[in-house]
Design an enzyme around this catalytic site. Sequence first.
Site, mmCIF file in Angstrom:
data_model
loop_
_atom_site.group_PDB
_atom_site.id
_atom_site.type_symbol
_atom_site.label_atom_id
_atom_site.label_comp_id
_atom_site.label_asym_id
_atom_site.label_seq_id
_atom_site.Cartn_x
_atom_site.Cartn_y
_atom_site.Cartn_z
ATOM 1 N N SER A 225 -5.110 8.231 6.154
ATOM 2 C CA SER A 225 -4.406 7.363 5.210
ATOM 3 C C SER A 225 -3.367 8.121 4.396
ATOM 4 O O SER A 225 -3.609 9.242 3.952
ATOM 5 C CB SER A 225 -5.395 6.747 4.224
ATOM 6 O OG SER A 225 -6.189 5.789 4.843
ATOM 7 N N ASP B 182 0.846 -1.205 0.000
ATOM 8 C CA ASP B 182 0.000 0.000 0.000
ATOM 9 C C ASP B 182 0.881 1.255 0.000
ATOM 10 O O ASP B 182 1.034 1.939 1.014
ATOM 11 C CB ASP B 182 -0.912 -0.024 1.233
ATOM 12 C CG ASP B 182 -2.012 1.028 1.169
ATOM 13 O OD1 ASP B 182 -2.219 1.596 0.078
ATOM 14 O OD2 ASP B 182 -2.658 1.276 2.199
#
Length: 258
Positions: free
Chosen positions: A209, A108
């Site tokens: 995030s 990610d």
Amino acid sequence: MGLLACRVRRYRIKGGSYADIAAHPWRAAIFVKYHQVPGEHFLCGGILISSCWALSAAHCFEEGFSTNQLKIVLGRTSRATPEENEQKFQVKNYTVHQRFDSENFNNDIALLQLKSDAEDCAVETGTVRAACLPMPELQLPDWTECEISGYGKNEEFSPFYSEHLKEGHVRLFPASRCTAQYLENRTVTDSMLCAGDTRNLDDACKGDSGGPLVCVKDDRMDVIGIISWGIGCGRKDIPGVYTNVSRYLDWIQDTMKL
């Protein structure tokens, strides 16, 4: 104004959750313009690692935005309120890790190149500075205290993002506590690391995030992790999960050369 060097800041804000961008000068905010929806909308956090490059999380870009939909803002304490000394950039291009898995958030990580007419993009000021990438051999002890920052939600079920930058202090969990057994049987890979607040006060939450997990090492602020995923926010004994940046140093260097 000078070239961006990564080094530890001169002071830090202790206690309290609200923070000034000067305490987290590598923190970027990424905004997106959606088709058919007016205005710019906060998308994710990012981490400035050099004058023209910022890291973020791959899952932020799953919709496949075009570069002209994206903007990166540096030097802003308040999420939505522009500041006199902020620096804004269009995105020249961005690369999502080719093996990003949207099912389990493995790999990610994304790298964004800032667009500038000049040779340099961001310039160093009191509120804008790059964080350091960790040295390949860096091994931090378990339970090392590190910092997270973001404009994410204040509470797990809050409908709103924070209007103001916040910071938190978390500790790096041992690998033995960073397994599926502690994270509701979700897949945990060796390209992830876990960190949490043993006081159960601070954690990353939705909207954080792509932001930084940074740790002080030898007077440098090293980006150890990228805020990736978690089970809720700040639940007792459940750490947040971060992309382990040290696993991607070659990928970052190779991508920046393209």
